[in-house]
Design a protein around this motif. Structure first.
Motif, short mmCIF file in Angstrom:
data_model
loop_
_atom_site.label_atom_id
_atom_site.label_comp_id
_atom_site.label_asym_id
_atom_site.label_seq_id
_atom_site.Cartn_x
_atom_site.Cartn_y
_atom_site.Cartn_z
N LEU A 1 23.36 -9.24 -11.91
CA LEU A 1 24.45 -9.68 -12.81
C LEU A 1 25.86 -9.26 -12.40
O LEU A 1 26.75 -10.12 -12.29
CB LEU A 1 24.12 -9.21 -14.24
N PRO A 2 26.13 -7.95 -12.15
CA PRO A 2 27.51 -7.59 -11.79
C PRO A 2 27.97 -8.26 -10.49
O PRO A 2 29.15 -8.55 -10.33
CB PRO A 2 27.48 -6.07 -11.62
N ARG B 1 15.75 -10.57 -21.95
CA ARG B 1 14.84 -11.68 -21.68
C ARG B 1 14.81 -12.10 -20.21
O ARG B 1 14.03 -12.96 -19.82
CB ARG B 1 15.19 -12.87 -22.56
N ILE B 2 15.69 -11.50 -19.41
CA ILE B 2 15.67 -11.87 -18.00
C ILE B 2 15.04 -10.72 -17.20
O ILE B 2 14.80 -9.64 -17.72
CB ILE B 2 17.09 -12.20 -17.49
N ARG C 1 21.76 -1.13 -11.27
CA ARG C 1 22.78 -2.11 -11.60
C ARG C 1 24.18 -1.51 -11.44
O ARG C 1 25.11 -2.18 -10.99
CB ARG C 1 22.58 -2.60 -13.04
N PHE D 1 28.50 1.60 -14.82
CA PHE D 1 28.17 2.14 -16.15
C PHE D 1 26.69 2.42 -16.30
O PHE D 1 25.85 1.61 -15.91
CB PHE D 1 28.55 1.14 -17.25
N ASN E 1 21.22 -0.98 -22.24
CA ASN E 1 21.94 -2.25 -22.24
C ASN E 1 21.56 -3.17 -21.09
O ASN E 1 22.41 -3.69 -20.38
CB ASN E 1 23.45 -2.02 -22.22
N LEU E 2 20.25 -3.36 -20.94
CA LEU E 2 19.81 -4.43 -20.03
C LEU E 2 19.67 -5.69 -20.87
O LEU E 2 19.43 -5.62 -22.07
CB LEU E 2 18.45 -4.08 -19.41
N LEU E 3 19.83 -6.84 -20.23
CA LEU E 3 19.57 -8.08 -20.97
C LEU E 3 18.06 -8.24 -21.09
O LEU E 3 17.34 -8.21 -20.09
CB LEU E 3 20.19 -9.28 -20.26
N PHE F 1 24.53 3.40 -19.71
CA PHE F 1 24.70 3.61 -21.15
C PHE F 1 23.50 4.33 -21.75
O PHE F 1 22.40 4.26 -21.23
CB PHE F 1 24.85 2.26 -21.87
N GLN G 1 17.18 -9.88 -12.03
CA GLN G 1 18.34 -10.64 -12.51
C GLN G 1 19.36 -9.72 -13.16
O GLN G 1 20.57 -9.94 -13.04
CB GLN G 1 17.89 -11.70 -13.53
N ALA H 1 21.99 3.38 -24.42
CA ALA H 1 21.01 2.38 -24.87
C ALA H 1 20.59 1.45 -23.73
O ALA H 1 20.08 0.35 -23.98
CB ALA H 1 21.58 1.58 -26.02
#
Lengths: 407, 242
Positions: B111-112, B102-103, B159, B92, B98-100, B94, B107, B96
């Motif tokens: 994640l996936p 604060r990490i 990602r 995906f 859509n990364l996290l 996106f 990282q 926006a």
């Protein structure tokens, strides 16, 4: 995703928002802390009361005048005049009584005492030589009341250490000095070993005089207030109680045991009564503490729900990237459990510190309740799971589309 | 079934029901996308392109019809099975990002692979490889809110690629970034497509759709045109180190 990874990630998340984490933990810290402190204090009180009662001597029966069920109105125990020195002698000498080791009748009243250069108001006990053995009382200086003193109405006195320090100054040796009780002069022949205790059980603030002297010269009575009996061994208590009961009924010419004009109370009766009282006390305190623990748990749930709402987009993203429901639940549950567990450990430290502090202040023996600690750990874990489950479930049930759109 | 199909959608409909009205978001849509295609799905808002993107992305299931992704039937799977499809077969990107926040970038890319259960050393190796590909090795240890929008989108691309998905599904990938950086993103997409990746991009901007090889137009839940892009706009990466 493996559990240790989830734990690491949860730790990271929690440490990134220290204020929120701290506030969430505070409720649990206070809850667990108060549970441990209150349970420990309750147990300290219980132990202290028990040890004071046990210090009176094990295998002890005490006979009080007056029935426990005398009509509607019950007189104060010891207020009656139905027991005599002769009853005590009979218990000691009767051939029907086989299990009794020693018998110590006593009378007592608070009196004003002068001695040295000061005066004090204290309990004066009229006792026989048997009292020392029956109640495990020993002297640190001089000697205790002897049978000759009792027989000859000797004007001798044995002082408790508190009385010594009140009259003569702490640590001084008053043996050979004289004191005046109710204007009658007594020669001090000994000082008892300090037994500690507070309030009603303070056995250091007392003056012992021969029973006969107390009866005839101080109080002007011919009865005794109570008779303490030491039984040969703990498993003979019931037998001894029965033997004494029959003997006294016969001596007092009473045929119906329910109308007995005396009552026999064993050490275990007193102990049970005291344990019951302090047990209720402990339960009450624990109940209060449990409420604060519950409030702490709800606090955790609240924070976790806020966390879920704050992180809806994150949850949506994680689900979009392949996180399964179980993973999301585990993640949020792990955060909640870490919160409560850390809170539980901190609370434990707080609770131990508090109970140490309080037992120091009110000079109780410090008891660390192992049970309370286990309880705290189990309860905090359970709270984490219980109150973390709902927010975690809500997070996991979010639709990824809705969650990703959430602003 | 064609062997080289990445996506086969047959008679897909999606109907949203509320207490009073039924809304047909997708109305009997059928198309297929071959491997190594670069398709733009266009349409005005309300045309059903978001709904189509959700179904293609296994974020939602159709009311009726069949969806085969990379040879696997996807309709009517459970939530957890869909999660696995999203994890393994779909990358995906996106609007926006859509990364996290604060990490770190690294990282985020890892994640996936955590959800896929890739061993740790391999995760780092792969994450570094794809971050290098999008030119962000030097930002690896920054947190994602320390880098620009264009950079964030490149992290999101890295990602999306780490699990080597069957399709790269981009939803308005340039909607939130400046034009120059948008061109860079498109250049990356073209590069990926040239090396064999299947790219599906949902957009309402003709400028962006112009970079694709094929454009599907939706309106009122139906396909109105589906044609080759004859005036394809080709861009090269500038490789500016930023």
């Amino acid at each position: 995703m493996e559990l240790w990874e989830i734990i690491l990630e949860s730790l990271q998340t929690l440490s990134l928002n220290k204020l929120r984490t701290g506030l969430a933990m505070l409720g649990i810290v206070i809850g667990i802390g108060s549970v441990i402190a209150l349970i420990s204090l309750g147990q300290s009180t219980q132990q202290s009361v028990q040890s004071q009662i046990q210090a009176l001597g094990s295998n002890l029966l005490t006979i009080f005048p007056g029935s426990q069920n005398q009509g509607v109105v019950r007189g104060a125990a010891g207020g009656q005049t139905t027991l005599t020195y002769d009853d005590a002698k009979a218990i000691m000498t009767s051939s029907q009584i086989t299990d009794v080791a020693n018998v110590a009748p006593q009378v007592g009243r608070r009196e004003q005492i002068t001695g040295g250069s000061s005066n004090t108001n204290t309990q004066v006990l009229g006792v026989t030589d048997a009292y020392a053995q029956v109640t495990n009382t020993s002297v640190s200086m001089g000697s205790f009341i002897s049978s000759q003193d009792v027989d000859s109405l000797g004007r001798v006195a044995v002082l408790g250490p508190q009385v010594v320090s009140d009259l003569f100054g702490a640590g001084s040796n008053p043996v050979g000095q004289s004191i005046r009780i109710n204007k009658i002069s007594f020669r001090v022949i000994g000082v008892t070993v300090s037994k500690g205790g507070t309030g009603f059980a303070n056995r250091d603030d007392v003056v012992y005089v021969p029973l006969t002297t107390a009866q005839q010269q101080l109080l002007g009575i011919d009865y005794v207030n109570s008779i303490s009996v030491s039984v040969k061994s703990a498993n003979l208590m019931t037998d001894a109680e029965n033997q004494i009961g029959y003997l006294l009924l016969a001596r007092h010419k009473i045929s119906d045991p329910t109308k007995a004009d005396f009552s026999i109370i064993s050490q275990s009766d007193i102990l049970n009564f005291a344990s019951q009282t302090t047990g209720v006390f402990t339960a009450l305190l624990s109940g209060i503490a449990a409420i604060s623990l519950l409030v702490g748990g709800i606090g955790i749930m609240n924070i976790m729900l806020v966390t879920v709402t704050e992180r809806i987009r994150e949850i949506g993203l994680r689900k979009a990237l392949g996180a399964k429901k179980k993973t999301i639940i585990t993640q949020f549950l792990t955060e909640a459990i870490i919160l409560t567990f850390a809170g539980g450990v901190l609370g434990m430290v707080l609770g131990i510190a508090l109970s140490l502090l309080i037992s120091n202040i009110i000079s109780l023996p410090f008891t660390l309740s192992f049970g309370a600690i286990v309880l705290a750990i189990v309860v905090s874990g359970a709270i984490g799971i219980l109150f973390g489950w709902y927010p975690a479930k809500r997070a996991a049930d979010l639709s990824p589309i809705e969650a990703l759109r959430y602003e | 079934m064609k062997q080289n199909s990445a996506i086969q959608i047959t008679h897909i409909s999606k109907i949203y029901k509320t207490a009073y009205i039924e809304t047909v978001a997708l109305d009997n849509v059928t198309f297929s996308i071959d491997k190594s295609e670069f398709v733009a799905i266009m349409g005005p808002s309300g045309s059903g392109k978001s709904t189509l993107m959700h179904i293609l992305g296994a974020l939602d299931t159709p009311t009726s019809g069949s969806y085969i992704l990379d040879g696997q039937k996807v309709e009517n799977l459970s939530d957890d099975e869909l999660a696995e499809i999203r994890n393994k077969k779909i990358g995906f990107v996106f609007q926006a990002f859509n990364l996290l926040p604060r990490i770190t970038v690294l990282q985020n890319v890892v994640l996936p692979m955590q959800y896929a259960g890739i061993p740790k050393p391999e995760r780092l190796e792969r994450a570094e490889k794809y971050l290098k590909m999008v030119g962000l090795t030097h930002r690896m240890h920054h947190t994602s809110n320390q880098i620009s929008g264009g950079q964030q989108q490149r992290v999101a691309i890295a990602r999306a690629l780490v699990l080597n998905p069957a399709i790269l599904l981009a939803d308005e990938p340039t909607g939130n970034i400046a034009t120059a950086q948008a061109e860079e993103i498109m250049a990356i997409f073209q590069e990926l497509n040239d090396s064999g990746h299947t790219v599906i991009m949902i957009t309402h901007e003709p400028d962006i759709a112009a970079h694709s090889k094929r454009v599907i137009h939706l309106r009122d839940g139906k396909i109105i045109t589906d044609e080759k892009n004859r005036n394809r706009k080709l861009v090269k990466r500038t490789n500016i180190i930023d």
